[in-house]
Design a protein around this motif. Structure first.
Motif, PDB file in Angstrom:
ATOM      1  N   ARG A  12       0.855  -1.224  -0.184  1.00  0.00           N
ATOM      2  CA  ARG A  12      -0.152  -0.187  -0.015  1.00  0.00           C
ATOM      3  C   ARG A  12       0.589   1.614   0.247  1.00  0.00           C
ATOM      4  NH1 ARG A  12      -5.627  -0.511   0.054  1.00  0.00           N
ATOM      5  NH2 ARG A  12      -6.579  -2.370   0.696  1.00  0.00           N
ATOM      6  N   GLN A  31      -2.381  10.532  12.284  1.00  0.00           N
ATOM      7  CA  GLN A  31      -2.901  11.426  11.458  1.00  0.00           C
ATOM      8  C   GLN A  31      -3.566  10.508  10.800  1.00  0.00           C
ATOM      9  OE1 GLN A  31      -4.260  14.274  13.137  1.00  0.00           O
ATOM     10  NE2 GLN A  31      -2.492  13.881  14.242  1.00  0.00           N
ATOM     11  N   ASN A  32      -4.699  10.950  10.296  1.00  0.00           N
ATOM     12  CA  ASN A  32      -5.646   9.914   9.267  1.00  0.00           C
ATOM     13  C   ASN A  32      -4.985   9.875   7.807  1.00  0.00           C
ATOM     14  OD1 ASN A  32      -8.788  11.499  10.189  1.00  0.00           O
ATOM     15  ND2 ASN A  32      -8.785   9.521  10.803  1.00  0.00           N
ATOM     16  N   GLY A  33      -4.961   8.152   6.912  1.00  0.00           N
ATOM     17  CA  GLY A  33      -4.069   8.521   6.135  1.00  0.00           C
ATOM     18  C   GLY A  33      -3.802   8.559   5.759  1.00  0.00           C
ATOM     19  N   GLN A  34      -2.210   7.933   7.140  1.00  0.00           N
ATOM     20  CA  GLN A  34      -1.006   8.013   6.742  1.00  0.00           C
ATOM     21  C   GLN A  34      -0.390   6.589   6.818  1.00  0.00           C
ATOM     22  OE1 GLN A  34       0.712  11.145   6.720  1.00  0.00           O
ATOM     23  NE2 GLN A  34      -1.838  11.935   6.766  1.00  0.00           N
ATOM     24  N   GLY A  35      -0.986   5.899   7.125  1.00  0.00           N
ATOM     25  CA  GLY A  35      -0.618   4.517   6.689  1.00  0.00           C
ATOM     26  C   GLY A  35      -0.986   3.361   7.883  1.00  0.00           C
ATOM     27  N   LYS A  36      -1.623   3.699   9.331  1.00  0.00           N
ATOM     28  CA  LYS A  36      -1.650   3.145  10.626  1.00  0.00           C
ATOM     29  C   LYS A  36      -1.846   1.716   9.954  1.00  0.00           C
ATOM     30  CE  LYS A  36      -3.488   5.854  12.810  1.00  0.00           C
ATOM     31  NZ  LYS A  36      -4.033   7.564  11.841  1.00  0.00           N
ATOM     32  N   ASN A  38      -2.412   0.361   6.851  1.00  0.00           N
ATOM     33  CA  ASN A  38      -2.158  -0.437   6.529  1.00  0.00           C
ATOM     34  C   ASN A  38      -0.337  -1.304   7.019  1.00  0.00           C
ATOM     35  OD1 ASN A  38      -3.410   0.659   3.978  1.00  0.00           O
ATOM     36  ND2 ASN A  38      -1.714   1.791   3.136  1.00  0.00           N
ATOM     37  N   ARG A  53      -8.390  -5.761   4.529  1.00  0.00           N
ATOM     38  CA  ARG A  53      -9.707  -5.266   4.148  1.00  0.00           C
ATOM     39  C   ARG A  53      -9.955  -4.916   2.191  1.00  0.00           C
ATOM     40  NH1 ARG A  53      -7.290   0.731   5.118  1.00  0.00           N
ATOM     41  NH2 ARG A  53      -5.736  -0.371   4.497  1.00  0.00           N
ATOM     42  N   GLU A  59      -4.606  -4.438  -4.846  1.00  0.00           N
ATOM     43  CA  GLU A  59      -4.520  -3.265  -4.156  1.00  0.00           C
ATOM     44  C   GLU A  59      -3.800  -2.901  -3.092  1.00  0.00           C
ATOM     45  OE1 GLU A  59      -9.131  -2.902  -2.209  1.00  0.00           O
ATOM     46  OE2 GLU A  59      -9.978  -3.273  -4.483  1.00  0.00           O
ATOM     47  N   LEU A  60      -3.092  -3.951  -2.313  1.00  0.00           N
ATOM     48  CA  LEU A  60      -1.708  -3.806  -1.677  1.00  0.00           C
ATOM     49  C   LEU A  60      -0.777  -3.604  -2.301  1.00  0.00           C
ATOM     50  CD1 LEU A  60      -2.961  -8.084  -0.015  1.00  0.00           C
ATOM     51  CD2 LEU A  60      -3.449  -5.004   0.131  1.00  0.00           C
ATOM     52  N   VAL A  61      -0.550  -3.578  -3.383  1.00  0.00           N
ATOM     53  CA  VAL A  61       1.059  -3.154  -3.803  1.00  0.00           C
ATOM     54  C   VAL A  61       0.968  -1.663  -4.396  1.00  0.00           C
ATOM     55  CG1 VAL A  61       2.560  -3.071  -6.024  1.00  0.00           C
ATOM     56  CG2 VAL A  61       0.594  -5.247  -5.280  1.00  0.00           C
ATOM     57  N   ARG A  62       2.374  -1.034  -3.618  1.00  0.00           N
ATOM     58  CA  ARG A  62       2.024   0.312  -3.612  1.00  0.00           C
ATOM     59  C   ARG A  62       1.834   1.354  -5.349  1.00  0.00           C
ATOM     60  NH1 ARG A  62       5.660   4.887  -2.934  1.00  0.00           N
ATOM     61  NH2 ARG A  62       7.710   3.450  -3.735  1.00  0.00           N
ATOM     62  N   TRP A  63       0.901   2.610  -5.839  1.00  0.00           N
ATOM     63  CA  TRP A  63       0.933   2.655  -6.710  1.00  0.00           C
ATOM     64  C   TRP A  63       2.253   3.343  -7.546  1.00  0.00           C
ATOM     65  CZ3 TRP A  63      -2.815   6.257  -3.852  1.00  0.00           C
ATOM     66  CH2 TRP A  63      -3.366   6.336  -3.781  1.00  0.00           C
ATOM     67  N   THR A 345      -5.113   7.289  16.337  1.00  0.00           N
ATOM     68  CA  THR A 345      -4.444   9.138  15.614  1.00  0.00           C
ATOM     69  C   THR A 345      -4.224   9.574  17.710  1.00  0.00           C
ATOM     70  OG1 THR A 345      -7.281   9.321  16.016  1.00  0.00           O
ATOM     71  CG2 THR A 345      -6.057   8.948  13.906  1.00  0.00           C
TER      72      THR A 345
HETATM   73  N1  LIG Z   1      -1.697   0.734  -2.511  1.00  0.00           N
HETATM   74  C1  LIG Z   1      -1.453   1.607  -2.700  1.00  0.00           C
HETATM   75  N2  LIG Z   1      -0.044   2.783  -2.459  1.00  0.00           N
HETATM   76  C2  LIG Z   1      -0.066   3.508  -2.067  1.00  0.00           C
HETATM   77  N3  LIG Z   1      -0.903   4.460  -1.815  1.00  0.00           N
HETATM   78  C3  LIG Z   1      -2.027   3.462  -1.067  1.00  0.00           C
HETATM   79  C4  LIG Z   1      -2.731   2.433  -2.009  1.00  0.00           C
HETATM   80  N4  LIG Z   1      -3.401   1.583  -1.076  1.00  0.00           N
HETATM   81  C5  LIG Z   1      -4.383   2.918  -0.039  1.00  0.00           C
HETATM   82  N5  LIG Z   1      -3.145   4.045   0.316  1.00  0.00           N
HETATM   83  C6  LIG Z   1      -3.012   5.431   0.398  1.00  0.00           C
HETATM   84  O1  LIG Z   1      -2.776   4.799   2.407  1.00  0.00           O
HETATM   85  C7  LIG Z   1      -3.285   5.438   3.129  1.00  0.00           C
HETATM   86  C8  LIG Z   1      -4.295   5.043   3.791  1.00  0.00           C
HETATM   87  O2  LIG Z   1      -3.851   4.401   4.769  1.00  0.00           O
HETATM   88  P1  LIG Z   1      -4.124   3.889   5.873  1.00  0.00           P
HETATM   89  O3  LIG Z   1      -5.214   3.193   5.475  1.00  0.00           O
HETATM   90  O4  LIG Z   1      -2.910   3.193   6.911  1.00  0.00           O
HETATM   91  O5  LIG Z   1      -4.776   5.156   6.830  1.00  0.00           O
HETATM   92  P2  LIG Z   1      -4.449   5.459   8.747  1.00  0.00           P
HETATM   93  O6  LIG Z   1      -3.825   5.965   8.880  1.00  0.00           O
HETATM   94  O7  LIG Z   1      -5.212   3.518   9.363  1.00  0.00           O
HETATM   95  O8  LIG Z   1      -5.480   6.247   8.165  1.00  0.00           O
HETATM   96  P3  LIG Z   1      -7.276   6.625   9.268  1.00  0.00           P
HETATM   97  O9  LIG Z   1      -6.546   6.575  10.345  1.00  0.00           O
HETATM   98  O10 LIG Z   1      -8.532   7.147   8.864  1.00  0.00           O
HETATM   99  O11 LIG Z   1      -7.156   5.203   9.755  1.00  0.00           O
HETATM  100  C9  LIG Z   1      -4.002   6.551   1.941  1.00  0.00           C
HETATM  101  O12 LIG Z   1      -3.584   8.012   1.380  1.00  0.00           O
HETATM  102  C10 LIG Z   1      -4.592   5.904   0.814  1.00  0.00           C
HETATM  103  O13 LIG Z   1      -4.319   6.645  -0.772  1.00  0.00           O
END
Ligand SMILES: Nc1ncnc2c1ncn2[C@@H]1O[C@H](COP(=O)(O)OP(=O)(O)OP(=O)(O)O)[C@@H](O)[C@H]1O
Length: 479
Positions: A12, A31-36, A38, A53, A59-63, A345
């Motif tokens: 991811r 914070q939200n959306g940072q990769g936790k 993941n 998920r 979907e698991l492979v980094r873009w 968070t």
């Molecule tokens: N295959 C992928 N390649 C690159 N980035 C990805 C990929 N899949 C998801 N992401 C990115 O990962 C981020 C989401 O990470 P994650 O779900 O771990 O967030 P989080 O830190 O748990 O946030 P929250 O607290 O909101 O749950 C998003 O910015 C999303 O765009």
């Protein structure tokens, strides 16, 4: 069982992560959306070969990259072994100690994991589908053969439904044969669920009594839909007969509608509070307490059956629980001695689960870096009936060994021994014959009994269609 080291590449949004988790709590803050999530998903995927998920492996492979890789070094029954999984081109491949795994038994070899996510907390007010998935994850963890058994059922269901869609043109002889297969495999699914519920429900009910803040008792129940109450306790053969009769009785209606209207795929978990439907009447806090009671019961039940605690993954659950129930959960984790990964968070919400050996990490933009520990929680009032939380200490600054490529190797500064060995002194010892030697848990793991073609290597993906990409057929439970 203990995870000694974890590495993830291009999983991811995680470019390159390398860490040596604490034997107890490892906490990722961000914070939200940072990769936790993941990070937890990488670990869950490593331990189960199932996405937490994702609908599709891709979907698991980094873009922008071609393949993701996760590997973990585990201490299992006194020996170290490394397992790795790679995903690329829609295919996953599993490795043991650097070589392609020849079987699921070899790959899993004793790894057990329980995940707890905010989605789980919604399960009481969600639909029956969500509750069946929730239940079946627990059944898989407890009875590994269920993976194959539930797939057998899903396949039989799919075949019957396909034939039903022919309507009047459907060949009755074929339908008879499909009904027999469906009834047999459906009875097996039912008895597995029933067995799990028999173990789990009393534990969950007792936990709920401590955290529910109500005198109303909770009941966690499961009963085959559309079958009379008398069939709740009959043996598997009798149950298969009852299902067969019901299928025959419903055939005309099923032919009209084009789908099968009875069987484990329409069953539900019944959750009641004071004898009333929890979905309809329980408060949101009570509904979440019902789920929390279940999850703790699931961990305890696995502990009792496996002889060791599973690895626990908690994804930002604390922010969804009220302060008292969160304090209960954190106290439970600290006292249990389990190896646990938490994301949050807000670090203050989970500090009661932390101790001197906690590994604290910051997650930002897919990068994972050391983080100063939170101060001791102190003063969190336990709920009535709650075991007192384990003493919490002030954490130490992390040792962050920066590797040559600039990526930090994260580890707690003062890891405290081996979790398993330590815990063995504090809990009833089950004896080696129960803990298993070279196989007890292999037999236990959900994936250990089928569904994968082992050669070449342990590759799976597009070629396995329905189960290779993380998408499940309707009615087919997933972990
Ligand atoms: N295959 C992928 N390649 C690159 N980035 C990805 C990929 N899949 C998801 N992401 C990115 O990962 C981020 C989401 O990470 P994650 O779900 O771990 O967030 P989080 O830190 O748990 O946030 P929250 O607290 O909101 O749950 C998003 O910015 C999303 O765009």
């Amino acid at each position: 069982m203990r995870l000694l080291a974890l590495q993830a590449q291009n999983f991811r949004n995680l470019h390159q992560v390398s860490l040596a988790p604490s034997p107890h709590a490892t906490i990722a803050v961000g914070q939200n959306g940072q990769g936790k999530t993941n990070l937890l998903e990488a670990l869950y995927f490593l331990a189960t070969l199932k996405p937490l998920r994702a609908g599709r492996l891709a979907e698991l492979v980094r873009w922008g990259t071609k393949a993701a890789r996760v590997s973990g070094r585990f201490l299992l029954k006194g020996a170290e072994r490394e397992i790795s999984v790679e995903v690329g081109g829609g295919v996953r491949q599993a490795f043991v100690d650097g070589k392609k795994a020849s079987s699921l038994e070899e790959y899993f070899g004793g790894v057990a994991v329980v995940a707890f996510t905010p989605d789980d907390l919604e399960v009481v007010k969600g639909g029956p589908d969500a509750r069946r998935t929730f239940l079946d994850r627990a059944v898989f963890n407890r009875f590994p053969a269920f993976l194959k058994e539930s797939r057998d059922y899903a396949r039989a269901l799919k075949n019957r439904n396909r034939l039903l869609r022919d309507g009047p043109a459907a060949d009755p002889a074929y339908l008879d044969a499909y009904d027999a297969t469906l009834a047999r495999s459906g009875a097996r699914v039912y008895v597995r669920r029933r067995a799990l519920m028999a173990e789990l429900a009393p534990r969950a009910q007792a936990t709920f009594a401590a955290i529910g803040r109500t005198v109303d008792p909770a009941v966690y129940g499961y009963h085959p839909a559309h079958l009379a109450q008398e069939f709740a306790d009959v043996d598997e053969a009798r149950l298969a007969e009852a299902l067969l009769e019901e299928l025959a009785g419903r055939r005309r209606r099923d032919l009209e509608r084009g789908f099968t209207s009875v069987g484990p795929h329409v069953d539900d978990v019944a959750l009641t509070l004071g004898g009333r439907s929890a979905r309809a009447y329980a408060s949101q806090g009570q509904q979440r307490a019902l789920v929390l009671g279940w999850k703790i019961a699931e961990i305890e039940n696995l502990h009792a059956s496996l002889g060791f605690l599973p690895l626990l993954l908690l994804d930002d659950v604390s922010s969804e629980l009220d302060p008292e129930r969160n304090a209960y959960l954190m106290g439970y984790l600290a006292a249990s001695g389990a190896q646990v990964f938490l994301t949050t968070t807000d670090a203050s919400l989970v500090r009661a689960a932390a101790a001197a050996d906690t590994l604290w990490m910051d997650v930002h933009g897919g990068q994972v870096a050391p983080r100063p520990p939170e101060p001791s929680a102190g003063g969190q009032a336990p709920l009535p009936g709650q075991q007192p939380p384990a003493p919490v200490g002030v954490g130490h600054l992390l040792g962050g060994d920066v590797a040559e490529d600039g990526e930090a190797e994260l580890r707690p500064e003062n890891p405290v021994g081996h979790g398993e060995e330590e815990r063995a002194d504090h809990r009833p010892h089950r004896g080696p014959e129960e803990e298993g030697t070279g196989g007890a848990h292999e037999q236990h793991h959900p994936h250990a009994q089928g569904g994968f073609a082992p050669a070449p290597g342990l590759a799976e993906g597009q070629s396995h269609g329905d189960e290779g990409d993380g998408e499940e057929e309707s009615g087919q439970p997933e972990r």
